[in-house]
Design a protein around this motif. Structure first.
Motif, PDB file in Angstrom:
ATOM      1  N   ILE A 197      -2.018  13.424   5.183  1.00 51.56           N
ATOM      2  CA  ILE A 197      -1.356  14.616   6.591  1.00 51.56           C
ATOM      3  C   ILE A 197      -0.225  14.416   7.425  1.00 51.56           C
ATOM      4  N   GLY A 198      -0.390  12.662   8.210  1.00 51.73           N
ATOM      5  CA  GLY A 198       1.060  12.570   9.006  1.00 51.73           C
ATOM      6  C   GLY A 198       2.317  12.000   7.439  1.00 51.73           C
TER       7      GLY A 198
ATOM      8  N   ALA B 131       7.724  13.968   5.772  1.00 51.63           N
ATOM      9  CA  ALA B 131       8.105  14.511   5.151  1.00 51.63           C
ATOM     10  C   ALA B 131       8.954  15.746   5.577  1.00 51.63           C
ATOM     11  N   PHE B 132       8.516  16.477   6.130  1.00 48.56           N
ATOM     12  CA  PHE B 132       8.813  17.476   6.359  1.00 48.56           C
ATOM     13  C   PHE B 132       9.997  16.939   7.574  1.00 48.56           C
ATOM     14  N   GLY B 133       9.308  16.114   8.553  1.00 44.47           N
ATOM     15  CA  GLY B 133      10.739  16.049   9.320  1.00 44.47           C
ATOM     16  C   GLY B 133      12.135  15.046   8.199  1.00 44.47           C
ATOM     17  N   LYS B 134      11.956  14.135   7.805  1.00 48.56           N
ATOM     18  CA  LYS B 134      13.069  13.559   6.770  1.00 48.56           C
ATOM     19  C   LYS B 134      12.931  14.360   6.018  1.00 48.56           C
TER      20      LYS B 134
ATOM     21  N   ARG C 222       2.035  23.071  14.194  1.00 46.38           N
ATOM     22  CA  ARG C 222       2.915  22.388  16.036  1.00 46.38           C
ATOM     23  C   ARG C 222       3.195  20.975  15.007  1.00 46.38           C
ATOM     24  N   GLU C 223       2.753  19.865  14.637  1.00 48.65           N
ATOM     25  CA  GLU C 223       3.425  18.766  14.532  1.00 48.65           C
ATOM     26  C   GLU C 223       4.145  18.429  13.361  1.00 48.65           C
ATOM     27  N   VAL C 224       4.105  19.621  12.374  1.00 48.85           N
ATOM     28  CA  VAL C 224       5.958  19.825  10.922  1.00 48.85           C
ATOM     29  C   VAL C 224       6.663  20.706  12.286  1.00 48.85           C
ATOM     30  N   LEU C 225       6.977  21.237  13.098  1.00 46.64           N
ATOM     31  CA  LEU C 225       7.396  21.755  13.998  1.00 46.64           C
ATOM     32  C   LEU C 225       8.595  20.825  14.910  1.00 46.64           C
TER      33      LEU C 225
ATOM     34  N   GLU D 299       7.210  27.979  20.802  1.00 42.93           N
ATOM     35  CA  GLU D 299       8.176  27.391  22.226  1.00 42.93           C
ATOM     36  C   GLU D 299       8.727  26.472  21.393  1.00 42.93           C
ATOM     37  N   LEU D 300       8.262  26.062  19.639  1.00 43.53           N
ATOM     38  CA  LEU D 300       9.128  24.677  19.213  1.00 43.53           C
ATOM     39  C   LEU D 300      10.029  25.370  17.878  1.00 43.53           C
ATOM     40  N   VAL D 301      10.349  27.382  18.135  1.00 40.49           N
ATOM     41  CA  VAL D 301      10.923  27.370  16.893  1.00 40.49           C
ATOM     42  C   VAL D 301      12.042  28.385  18.458  1.00 40.49           C
ATOM     43  N   ASP D 302      12.456  29.176  17.096  1.00 39.52           N
ATOM     44  CA  ASP D 302      13.940  29.566  17.881  1.00 39.52           C
ATOM     45  C   ASP D 302      13.695  30.873  17.036  1.00 39.52           C
ATOM     46  N   LEU D 303      13.421  31.554  16.080  1.00 45.09           N
ATOM     47  CA  LEU D 303      13.372  33.072  15.352  1.00 45.09           C
ATOM     48  C   LEU D 303      11.851  32.188  14.446  1.00 45.09           C
ATOM     49  N   ILE D 304      11.455  33.963  14.229  1.00 47.72           N
ATOM     50  CA  ILE D 304       9.917  33.783  13.949  1.00 47.72           C
ATOM     51  C   ILE D 304       9.770  35.879  13.271  1.00 47.72           C
TER      52      ILE D 304
END
Length: 646
Positions: free
Chosen positions: A148-149, A154-157, A207-210, A251-256
């Protein structure tokens, strides 16, 4: 200029980026899909065309982030050894140079990796929130905390690499039953550690991915999240839970981006078919918008500018997203912006575009003959040697040929024997979920006339007419005629052809039996069943609708299961006053009682018409059903390319 659809045409700021209108492209995969995980030149041309059409943002889809646990997505940005970064940079540039915002969807399919592909994968390992077994029997392994970590990182990279490639927005796919949705879903996530056990635990991975993505792209860079407002399946979460998800990530995104369904358990809801209402999922976005302050996007079979304008004007959503509508007509946004909605070529929601990929790895659209072939230079360019072109037949093949040839500058005359263009499409006007097929004929007629083509109704092309007009090119698009089976009783008063239903629908009794289980017969059976009639469907073969697109057929069969009585392996013997006498699969004869018998056993090419006109012009071409009965897809494609060959 005053816009007919001012809300759709108004700009919006998402994050620190201004979008030129409220129409965005939902994620779509490319057209020349290979095994190298890069975006090929054909796909780049496809995204380029879409950006030219005036859309505010173009989103490429199915970009994987962690091949160690999911290697099924089409694209990979991390594999720079295969030219991945260069292909993504070229794509971002192709989109942005036309004023659209390049967007990229990052995804992980989780336990449903490769579930949309046919075949078995004995060496494949599938990972999800918990140990289990997929519906297809494949075992699923629970992701470890270490894995999971790695996925979060990987999403961030990958988001950082996307920004480096030139993308100005990133979409995180957390809906449709993919990995993040699997973790958020109480139905699929029964973990008891910090990644499950409670709503907060189930939301932790997303939330961790975002958070990782935000750290990679920086402040102000738009992050879009795609969620399912409701899973729309048994034991799945409902809209109230969908609202909680939206509030938890706001709070973590700009468009839902509010979609619907769990793809594996409801493809026809996630990708609304012709059997669903346009905008069938808008209510989910409308409810979520009441509870969040960030902009909300909606989608789901949207293509009508009046409906989309109302969605924005009434506050149901801030932006609308389209996928198949832009495959059918990449210029749709420009036509809306330029107050030309009557020129839109509407998506038929026939699912041809989503079917062909699984048949032979190509992409096709029933109404857009350039889809999948944008790179081949098939743009309509003026002809250098202008010709006089006579076209016999005003069905989809003839109309497409007339429009394209006229756009190239040729002198075009199209003659239609009947008093209305459309050919076999005329009959679709009586079936509500197929009305856009009928509408297609009128649109093509208008576009052909606007391009300069002359259309003569009630005019049959004969050898004498060809001699009188003396064309350089004759295109025969005479279409097909319905086959009448050689059984007793076909001329009785209680019998009609499927192609005549639109003229005789008032004559259909409360009970009907349809002889012929191809797509035409099946779809009419669905319609009559929806009208409350008692419907039986008789097919000599063991299966129904073998001619239906791969993605459309299961949805069609599901609709038939809602009340239509099916008789496969059954032969029609005779039509009587009581109904249809048949020989069943059990070898026994019986009568299926019905007020009306409708014949839908297929079409026969009008090759005799083409034969009679052979040799009347210096160059004669046969296209469409008069060559061999096929589909709208084939007819439109042949008409288009015939005109390019002049």
């Amino acid at each position: 200029m005053d816009h007919k659809f001012p809300h759709l045409c108004s700009p919006i700021k998402i994050g620190n980026v201004v979008f030129r209108n409220r129409m965005l492209s939902a994620p779509t995969a490319g057209t020349d899909i290979g095994n190298d995980h890069i975006i090929g030149p054909g796909s780049i041309a496809y995204y380029n065309h879409k950006a030219q059409g005036g859309i505010a943002s173009v989103t490429i889809s199915e970009v994987g982030v962690h091949p160690e646990t999911d290697d099924s997505p089409i694209y990979r940005l991390d594999d720079v050894t295969m030219g991945g970064m260069r292909s993504f940079a070229l794509t971002a540039n192709a989109i942005s140079r036309h004023g659209a915002v390049p967007n990229i969807e990052l995804t992980h399919c989780g336990q449903f990796a490769r579930a949309y592909m046919r075949g078995s994968y004995p060496d494949q390992k599938f990972y999800g929130p918990v140990d289990g077994v997929r519906p297809d029997g494949e075992p699923v392994r629970a992701l470890t905390k270490e894995q999971i970590g790695d996925i979060v990182a990987a999403f961030g990279k990958t988001a950082g690499l996307a920004k480096q490639a030139g993308f100005k927005m990133v979409l995180i796919h957390a809906g449709h039953g993919w990995l993040l949705n699997q973790f958020m879903s109480p139905h699929l996530n029964t973990r008891t550690d910090e990644y499950g056990g409670s709503f907060e635990g189930r939301m932790r991975l997303t939330r961790e991915v975002l958070t990782a993505v935000r750290e990679a792209v920086g402040p102000g860079f738009p992050i879009e999240i795609r969620i399912s407002g409701s899973e729309l399946m048994e034991d799945g979460y409902d809209i109230d839970y969908g609202v909680r998800i939206a509030v938890a990530v706001e709070e973590l995104v700009d468009l839902i981006h509010v979609s619907a369904g769990s793809w594996k358990f409801g493809f026809g809801k996630t990708h609304p078919s012709m059997f669903e209402e346009h905008g069938r999922n808008v209510y989910l976005a409308a409810e979520i918008k009441k509870h969040v302050k960030k902009p909300v996007a909606t989608l789901g079979g949207l293509n009508d500018p009046q409906q989309m304008e109302e969605i924005i004007a009434s506050g149901k959503a801030d932006v609308v997203e389209m996928a198949r509508a832009l495959v059918a007509d990449p210029m749709l946004p420009r036509k809306i912006i330029e107050n030309r909605p009557e020129d839109i070529v509407y998506c038929l929601r026939c699912l041809t575009c989503l079917s062909q990929r699984y048949v032979n790895q190509t992409r096709k659209c029933a109404v857009n003959p350039t889809f999948g072939y944008e790179y081949e230079g098939t743009d309509i360019i003026p002809a250098t040697d202008l010709k006089k072109v006579l076209i016999a037949g005003g069905g989809p093949a003839g109309l497409e040929a007339a429009m394209t040839a006229a756009k190239r500058g040729h002198e075009v005359i199209l003659c239609e024997k009947e008093n209305e263009v459309g050919g076999i499409l005329v009959g679709e006007q009586a079936i509500p979920f197929k009305y856009e097929m009928y509408k297609l004929a009128g649109t093509l007629k208008k576009l052909a006339e606007d391009a300069g083509a002359e259309i003569r109704l009630g005019t049959e092309v004969t050898r004498a007419l060809v001699e009188q007009e003396a064309p350089d090119v004759l295109i025969v698009a005479a279409g097909s005629s319905p086959i009448v089976p050689p059984i007793p009783g076909v001329k009785r008063d209680n019998v009609m052809l499927v192609t005549d239903y639109y003229k005789k629908k008032a004559e259909v009794g409360q009970s009907a039996v349809i002889l012929g289980g191809g797509m035409a017969g099946c779809e009419l059976a669905v319609h009559l069943n929806r009208e409350g009639k008692h419907v039986a469907l008789v097919e000599m073969l063991p299966e129904l609708a073998p001619d239906a697109p791969l993605r459309h057929r299961p949805l069609l069969l599901d609709e038939l299961s809602k009340g239509v009585v099916i008789h496969t392996g059954t032969k029609g013997l005779e039509i009587t006053a009581e109904g249809l006498a048949v020989l069943g699969s059990d070898g026994k004869e019986r009568v299926i009682k019905a007020d009306t018998v409708i014949l839908a056993v297929g079409q026969r090419a009008k090759s005799d018409v083409a034969d009679a006109l052979e040799g009347t012009a210096p160059y004669v071409m046969r296209i469409g059903d008069c060559l061999r009965p096929a589909t709208i897809t084939h007819a439109v494609s042949e008409g288009y390319h015939a005109a390019l060959d002049i």
